[in-house]
Design an enzyme around this catalytic site. Structure first.
Site, mmCIF file in Angstrom:
data_model
loop_
_atom_site.group_PDB
_atom_site.id
_atom_site.type_symbol
_atom_site.label_atom_id
_atom_site.label_comp_id
_atom_site.label_asym_id
_atom_site.label_seq_id
_atom_site.Cartn_x
_atom_site.Cartn_y
_atom_site.Cartn_z
ATOM 1 C CG LEU A 24 13.194 -21.768 14.166
ATOM 2 C CD1 LEU A 24 11.684 -21.571 14.197
ATOM 3 C CD2 LEU A 24 13.632 -22.705 15.281
ATOM 4 C CB ALA A 26 13.824 -28.641 11.349
ATOM 5 N NE ARG A 31 5.951 -22.877 -0.894
ATOM 6 C CZ ARG A 31 5.799 -21.585 -0.639
ATOM 7 N NH1 ARG A 31 5.398 -20.745 -1.566
ATOM 8 N NH2 ARG A 31 6.060 -21.110 0.558
ATOM 9 C CE LYS A 38 13.051 -22.995 2.972
ATOM 10 N NZ LYS A 38 11.776 -22.303 2.873
ATOM 11 N N GLY A 154 2.101 -14.219 8.903
ATOM 12 C CA GLY A 154 1.245 -14.072 10.082
ATOM 13 C C GLY A 154 0.956 -12.587 10.301
ATOM 14 C CG ASN A 183 5.832 -13.273 12.928
ATOM 15 O OD1 ASN A 183 6.927 -12.821 13.242
ATOM 16 N ND2 ASN A 183 5.462 -14.524 13.170
ATOM 17 C CG ASN A 240 9.120 -19.853 1.232
ATOM 18 O OD1 ASN A 240 9.477 -20.518 2.191
ATOM 19 N ND2 ASN A 240 8.659 -18.629 1.361
ATOM 20 N NE ARG A 454 66.144 -26.259 -34.545
ATOM 21 C CZ ARG A 454 66.186 -24.970 -34.279
ATOM 22 N NH1 ARG A 454 65.322 -24.431 -33.451
ATOM 23 N NH2 ARG A 454 67.096 -24.192 -34.838
HETATM 24 C C1 UD1 Z 1 6.159 -18.468 10.048
HETATM 25 C C2 UD1 Z 1 5.299 -17.772 11.086
HETATM 26 C C3 UD1 Z 1 4.586 -16.583 10.433
HETATM 27 C C4 UD1 Z 1 5.601 -15.637 9.837
HETATM 28 C C5 UD1 Z 1 6.520 -16.385 8.879
HETATM 29 C C6 UD1 Z 1 7.643 -15.491 8.456
HETATM 30 C C7 UD1 Z 1 4.589 -19.554 12.581
HETATM 31 C C8 UD1 Z 1 3.492 -20.427 12.977
HETATM 32 N N1 UD1 Z 1 4.344 -18.708 11.600
HETATM 33 O O1 UD1 Z 1 5.275 -18.974 9.065
HETATM 34 O O2 UD1 Z 1 3.808 -15.896 11.385
HETATM 35 O O3 UD1 Z 1 4.940 -14.587 9.174
HETATM 36 O O4 UD1 Z 1 7.105 -17.541 9.530
HETATM 37 O O5 UD1 Z 1 8.439 -16.142 7.504
HETATM 38 O O6 UD1 Z 1 5.637 -19.603 13.173
HETATM 39 N N2 UD1 Z 1 10.514 -24.988 10.926
HETATM 40 C C9 UD1 Z 1 11.117 -25.983 11.651
HETATM 41 N N3 UD1 Z 1 10.355 -26.959 12.180
HETATM 42 C C10 UD1 Z 1 9.018 -27.017 12.044
HETATM 43 C C11 UD1 Z 1 8.393 -25.999 11.293
HETATM 44 C C12 UD1 Z 1 9.170 -24.996 10.747
HETATM 45 O O7 UD1 Z 1 12.335 -25.972 11.822
HETATM 46 O O8 UD1 Z 1 8.397 -27.945 12.593
HETATM 47 C C13 UD1 Z 1 11.341 -23.914 10.379
HETATM 48 C C14 UD1 Z 1 11.340 -23.843 8.864
HETATM 49 O O9 UD1 Z 1 12.413 -24.592 8.335
HETATM 50 C C15 UD1 Z 1 11.522 -22.353 8.612
HETATM 51 C C16 UD1 Z 1 10.891 -21.694 9.820
HETATM 52 O O10 UD1 Z 1 10.814 -22.689 10.814
HETATM 53 O O11 UD1 Z 1 12.890 -21.994 8.592
HETATM 54 C C17 UD1 Z 1 9.499 -21.132 9.524
HETATM 55 O O12 UD1 Z 1 8.656 -22.192 9.191
HETATM 56 P P1 UD1 Z 1 7.575 -22.101 8.051
HETATM 57 O O13 UD1 Z 1 6.822 -23.354 7.985
HETATM 58 O O14 UD1 Z 1 8.193 -21.599 6.813
HETATM 59 O O15 UD1 Z 1 6.621 -20.993 8.690
HETATM 60 P P2 UD1 Z 1 5.704 -20.035 7.905
HETATM 61 O O16 UD1 Z 1 4.474 -20.765 7.508
HETATM 62 O O17 UD1 Z 1 6.447 -19.325 6.848
HETATM 63 CA CA CA Z 2 8.614 -19.590 5.539
#
Ligand code: UD1
Ligand code: CA
Length: 483
Positions: A24, A26, A31, A38, A154, A183, A240, A454
């Site tokens: 993931l 996106a 921050r 990022k 989480g 998590n 972050n 020279r």
């Molecule tokens: C998430 C977990 C949390 C865990 C933490 C670990 C969820 C709801 N929570 O929280 O339990 O402890 O990761 O780091 O999953 N992303 C997308 N698309 C989106 C949202 C996020 O691609 O719509 C990607 C972000 O770029 C990132 C990752 O997913 O790489 C995690 O997303 P982030 O929003 O950072 O989740 P956390 O709040 O950290």
């Molecule tokens: Ca995160």
């Protein structure tokens, strides 16, 4: 908990299944406060997502899918050459929605889901997760760690010892917030389980996002086999902020230094030695403080790298010394050479055995022969220098011509080049020729000949008229007379 039963569609595990991945990446990374997406921020010299991708490939993942969104085109440009497939998540509706964007129905076997901003993950971590997942015949595993300060992670909620749900910090009660098992955002799941349960995730939470974490409770309710796998703390390290990015880089450098020390490299101060993961160093090499080694650099045994050297994509041979303050880029220095202090070796430079390149010498696209010397203040570009050549102080190849083309200078074996010589290329100098100091060489020099180009020295005696008194004074001081 509802009484849904294990679905008909979920087949029992076969023995060998493919291992695929969804990363993931996106999210916006607000921050970071930087215009760069990022996941492209470098950790120890490499975009952080590259490390996650490489860990997957090294662990044997056959299909790596990356979900991109913010800065997508740029991210795609960087990672596609590594052999991954990119999928765009149009709007960031949460981690479950992100996974869905990767066309999971077509994913085969066991799927590992990861974050693109957890750059300390290693292939060995992934291998152990998949191994445990398979040995325990799980349907879903979540990788957890225990943290003293679990902050925004989480929380892993257990009932009678078994994991039943993941609760986001924002949605957690005061009691749940006390849980220290968290998590990491890494999951291993059977592809068919993922395809069936992901679409069932809803967005009824504080952020109104589709949380991937809800997969845990859904699978538990359906009596699938769900368990946590304990990971090393590094896998939970997410970047972050710029401060966390710097910390990640420092951890990578520290780990690399430790590995090299364990392999017999001598390091005077590992905490101020910056060596990228990809660099290779032979045992017995000596590295002084404030050395920065990058990319494909390879140092052979017993070489010595003095302070403040910056070496990128270069090779340094056995027992060669790179003295303080030298800058090497895509250069190759063979064995028992001395380079620097303050030398600059630019791309496509190769220095053969036992050669010496001294202070304030710049070489670009030069093959510099065995036992040859350029000890001081010299620029050689587009040149081939034979063996046992002496290049005098202040020698310059004028390789760049007014027609904006570059021309070569070829100097044979055993040539002696006097100080302050310019070679106006193209020029060939034959073996054992001698060039007089201060020459501007514009024509080829045959072997064993002397070339001097020279202005002739001209003397006019009694040119300066001096007063008699001054003459007296001068002769007094010359004779050391005490007045
Ligand atoms: C998430 C977990 C949390 C865990 C933490 C670990 C969820 C709801 N929570 O929280 O339990 O402890 O990761 O780091 O999953 N992303 C997308 N698309 C989106 C949202 C996020 O691609 O719509 C990607 C972000 O770029 C990132 C990752 O997913 O790489 C995690 O997303 P982030 O929003 O950072 O989740 P956390 O709040 O950290
Ligand atoms: Ca995160």
């Amino acid at each position: 908990m509802s009484n849904k039963v294990k679905s008909e569609k979920i087949k029992p595990a076969e023995t060998v299944r493919p291992f695929t991945a969804v990363i993931l990446a996106a999210g916006k990374g607000t921050r970071m406060k930087s215009p760069l997406p990022k996941v492209l921020h470098p950790v120890a010299g490499e975009p952080m997502i590259n490390n996650v991708v490489k860990a997957c490939l090294e662990a044997g993942v056959t299909d790596v899918r990356v979900v991109i969104g913010h800065g997508g085109p740029l991210v795609k440009q960087v990672i596609e050459p590594l052999g991954v497939h990119c999928y765009t998540q149009v709007q960031q509706f949460g981690t479950a929605n992100a996974v869905k964007s990767a066309q999971i129905e077509s994913l085969e076997g066991d799927v590992v889901i990861l974050n693109g901003d957890h750059p300390l993950l290693e292939a060995s971590d992934l291998k152990s997760f998949i191994q445990t997942f398979r040995e325990e015949k799980l349907d879903l595993a979540v990788v957890t760690v225990e943290l003293r300060q679990p902050k925004d992670f989480g929380r892993i909620v257990r009932h009678q010892g078994r994991v039943v749900a993941i609760v986001e910090a924002k949605d957690a009660s005061a009691d749940t917030l006390k849980i220290r098992e968290v998590n990491t955002g890494i999951y291993v799941v059977r592809g068919d389980v993922l395809s069936e349960y992901l679409p069932q995730i809803e967005n009824n939470n504080m952020k109104q996002e589709f949380y991937l974490t809800d997969l845990v409770s859904l699978c538990v309710e359906s009596q699938l086999k769900v368990a946590p796998i304990r990971g090393h703390k590094r896998v939970s390290f997410g970047v972050n902020t710029q401060a966390e990015l710097a910390q990640a880089t420092r951890l990578v450098f520290r780990k690399k230094s430790k590995t090299l020390l364990d392999e017999g490299v001598l390091m005077l101060d590992p905490s101020t030695t910056y060596i990228e993961r990809s660099v290779e160093v032979g045992p017995g090499a000596v590295i002084y403080p404030n050395v920065y080694l990058r990319g494909k650099t390879k140092l052979a045994s017993f070489c010595v790298i003095e302070p403040n050297c910056y070496i990128v994509d270069s090779e340094v041979g056995e027992s060669t010394q790179i003295r303080a303050g030298s800058y090497l880029e895509k250069a190759k220095v063979h064995n028992r050479c001395v380079v620097g202090p303050y030398a600059r070796l630019r791309p496509e430079t190769e220095i053969m055995d036992e050669a010496q390149v001294g202070n304030f010498v710049e070489l670009k696209k030069v093959k510099f022969g065995k036992k040859s010397k350029a000890a001081h203040l010299t620029y050689l570009g587009d040149a081939e220098i034979g063996e046992n050549v002496n290049i005098g102080c202040g020698t310059i190849t004028c390789n760049y011509s007014a027609d904006k083309k570059k021309y070569r200078t070829v100097i044979g074996n055993g040539v002696f080049v006097g100080s302050d010589t310019q070679f106006v290329a193209p020029i060939n100098v034959g073996d054992f020729a001698v060039i007089g100091s201060g020459s501007t060489i514009t024509k080829d020099v045959p072997a064993r000949s002397l070339a001097v180009a020279r202005a002739k020295q001209f003397i006019k005696e009694n040119y300066v008229k001096v007063e008699a008194a001054e003459t007296d004074q001068a002769s007094d001081s010359a004779s050391g007379a005490d007045k």
